[in-house]
Motif scaffolding. Structure first.
Motif, mmCIF file in Angstrom:
data_model
loop_
_atom_site.group_PDB
_atom_site.id
_atom_site.type_symbol
_atom_site.label_atom_id
_atom_site.label_comp_id
_atom_site.label_asym_id
_atom_site.label_seq_id
_atom_site.Cartn_x
_atom_site.Cartn_y
_atom_site.Cartn_z
ATOM 1 N N HIS A 96 1.660 -7.102 6.937
ATOM 2 C CA HIS A 96 1.253 -5.186 6.675
ATOM 3 C C HIS A 96 0.460 -5.143 5.328
ATOM 4 N N ARG A 97 0.226 -5.975 5.171
ATOM 5 C CA ARG A 97 -0.935 -6.462 4.014
ATOM 6 C C ARG A 97 -2.101 -6.455 4.627
ATOM 7 N N LYS A 98 -2.095 -7.547 5.718
ATOM 8 C CA LYS A 98 -3.912 -7.360 6.649
ATOM 9 C C LYS A 98 -3.808 -6.166 7.707
ATOM 10 N N LEU A 99 -3.476 -5.458 7.390
ATOM 11 C CA LEU A 99 -3.977 -4.128 8.256
ATOM 12 C C LEU A 99 -4.153 -3.523 7.375
ATOM 13 N N ARG A 100 -3.376 -2.769 6.247
ATOM 14 C CA ARG A 100 -3.417 -1.977 5.160
ATOM 15 C C ARG A 100 -5.037 -2.564 4.898
ATOM 16 N N GLN A 101 -5.634 -3.759 4.635
ATOM 17 C CA GLN A 101 -6.810 -4.284 4.403
ATOM 18 C C GLN A 101 -8.310 -3.456 5.380
ATOM 19 N N ALA A 102 -7.339 -3.777 6.427
ATOM 20 C CA ALA A 102 -8.012 -2.947 7.819
ATOM 21 C C ALA A 102 -8.077 -1.946 7.657
ATOM 22 N N GLY A 103 -7.486 -1.003 7.235
ATOM 23 C CA GLY A 103 -7.256 0.393 6.614
ATOM 24 C C GLY A 103 -6.762 1.190 8.120
ATOM 25 N N VAL A 104 -5.537 -0.077 8.625
ATOM 26 C CA VAL A 104 -4.937 0.517 9.860
ATOM 27 C C VAL A 104 -3.511 1.472 8.850
ATOM 28 N N GLU A 105 -3.074 2.615 9.148
ATOM 29 C CA GLU A 105 -1.641 3.027 9.080
ATOM 30 C C GLU A 105 -0.375 2.125 9.017
ATOM 31 N N ALA A 106 -0.263 1.451 8.703
ATOM 32 C CA ALA A 106 0.968 0.670 8.337
ATOM 33 C C ALA A 106 2.063 0.716 7.800
ATOM 34 N N THR A 107 3.270 1.183 8.170
ATOM 35 C CA THR A 107 4.594 1.576 7.695
ATOM 36 C C THR A 107 5.270 -0.109 7.661
ATOM 37 N N LEU A 108 6.246 -0.095 6.560
ATOM 38 C CA LEU A 108 6.822 -1.652 6.367
ATOM 39 C C LEU A 108 8.445 -1.313 6.470
ATOM 40 N N GLN A 109 9.188 -1.781 6.977
ATOM 41 C CA GLN A 109 10.570 -1.739 6.644
ATOM 42 C C GLN A 109 11.220 -3.046 6.549
ATOM 43 N N VAL A 110 11.840 -3.311 5.026
ATOM 44 C CA VAL A 110 12.801 -3.943 5.246
ATOM 45 C C VAL A 110 14.193 -3.621 4.822
#
Lengths: 312, 312
Positions: free
Chosen positions: A263-277
């Motif tokens: 999730h963090r790597k996607l966000r760092q790459a500028g990708v719209e990414a959502t996390l549910q835990v």
């Protein structure tokens, strides 16, 4: 026993450790026997699951790759021209044939989508890259059945790894990318890195601990290759240009770290990414009980995410 | 020691347990002495922090409530008419006066926002509802300094609790709501419910375990009231109509469950809510080291979220 989850999830939390979590076969035949036991048990559960989720399942072939088309009895108008591609979990070795359709049935039923579930080749007979090759072949074939922007790829555990690896391969081979992806608790790092391997060791009652049965199965897949190869451990990949992604995990998940790291790597790459835990859940327990409110919630959240990002 | 985090966060993970984690004063004077030790240590660190983050801090008064205006040297044009309100952490008892401005300095510096940090009254002299009353008074006063839709409320730990409680009170009193909120690892459930109190007990090296010093401080705030009161434990509140929210936690956080439970409750209530969970971090370690790349990442993510949802 947390009071903060439904009775159905409480029951999963109270369950003993997976009986085979550290039972390691020593021969290919031994592995096949263990896999077959899981296959038989899952096959028995499928008719009731299909009935509960109101879907039908039919075998199909996509350019020589076996797959199953999972079709809900009712498909909302907005989903008629949409198609999801599913890659099942099982640590790259388990859930062959129709036993791999479980998560696809949940997604089709709760989300109202047609789902193609890929029955990719697996070890011990077929190590990497056979399974990923099959998944990519299936993706290519599927993109002739719907517009890629109307399609998503999803899957949990090994299926989460393959979801990410399929997008990497599609980038490399300049194939069309899906409009969204949902890697669930992905086996994104096969090197053993990831803090929750330590902190959730013996807490997660599904995978239980690093280096046990699941990782031994993964080793049959990687077969001596460099585990930092991004196609084997996608957390090390360049994730730029990835489609919007929704990731799912649980607070007890042995792969919590390897979910949040992606999730963090996607966000760092500028990708719209959502996390549910999800509270209290071990590895991939969000598709164990069709009656648990958390199950419905997890898949409806993914469905909403797809609805937001997929073309019609 | 995970290799999956920066050297700065590795250092935090390697740190011993908070020395006072289970040192419980028995008198009001004893508490004040312990609080004062933390105050003095934090005050010493502030000049270097303000310099590193390039902000200035000035005391202000908002309808009789003490606060600090934290102003970055450079404010991007899009943030000129925006204003954030910060409620500090410290288990409802610690970080009085200017020592409560630490997180506000991070947010102002990394985000380029003006931040009003509220120095609300605290136990042992002032139990609930004094602190929340002050925070609501400050919010009311602040809404005369900027358009509420251009404003956000944020804070971590007890400050996350107060952020949520402020919005609840604003709903109840029909005050304007902020355009977004960022409750960081909120103390959203003071009853002791939350699975990570068990699974991350003795793993989190900041709070360490449930029922220890931090919860004893919270008990001075709640002072015998019903802990399921939503204004004390906002996870039990009706969260419908809440503004978009971004929540932050870590995989080792004792309050991981009480962060993800609020996230799920917000989503169930139809609120746009985003979750970020940082690898290997214990409670609120995302604002401990201005030089850690994860610190910058956490605050820049919150800043982007605010930028997306706040008016200009």
């Amino acid at each position: 026993m947390p009071e903060t989850v439904s009775p159905q999830i409480q029951k999963q939390i109270a369950a003993p450790l997976t009986p085979t979590w550290n039972v390691i076969p020593t021969t290919p035949e031994g592995w096949k026997e263990q896999v077959n036991a899981g296959y038989q048990a899952t096959m028995k559960s499928l008719p009731a699951l299909r009935e509960a989720l109101k879907v039908k399942v039919e075998p199909v072939t996509l350019d020589g790759v076996k797959a199953y088309m999972v079709t809900p009895d009712t498909i909302p108008a907005k989903n008629r021209d949409r198609l999801l591609v599913h890659v099942h979990g099982g640590c790259f070795v388990s859930f062959p044939g129709e036993s791999g359709t479980v998560e696809a049935i949940y997604m089709a039923g709760f989300g109202g989508f047609k789902v193609l579930s890929v029955d990719y080749r697996m070890p011990p007979d077929h190590p990497y890259p056979a399974g990923l090759d099959d998944a990519v072949t299936a993706w290519k074939a599927a993109t002739k059945m719907a517009k890629p922007k109307n399609m998503a790829i999803f899957g949990s555990s090994a299926g989460g790894n393959l979801t990410l690896a399929m997008v990497l391969r599609a980038k490399q081979e300049k194939l069309p990318l899906p409009g969204a992806i949902a890697p669930g608790t992905p086996m994104s790092d096969l090197t053993g890195a990831g803090d929750s391997f330590q902190t959730n060791g013996m807490v997660d009652n599904v995978l239980v601990a690093y280096g046990a049965n699941c990782d031994k199965r993964a080793a049959l897949y990687t077969a001596g290759r460099d585990l930092k190869d991004p196609l084997l451990s996608p957390v090390y990949a360049d994730l730029s240009g990835f489609p919007p992604a929704i990731l799912t995990s649980g607070t007890r998940d042995l792969l919590l770290s390897n979910t949040v790291r992606v999730h963090r790597k996607l966000r760092q790459a500028g990708v719209e990414a959502t996390l549910q835990v999800f509270e209290g859940q071990s590895h991939a327990q969000y598709y164990r009980d069709a009656g648990a409110p958390e199950t419905k919630e997890a898949f409806e959240e993914i469905a909403r995410f797809f609805d937001k990002h997929l073309g019609k």
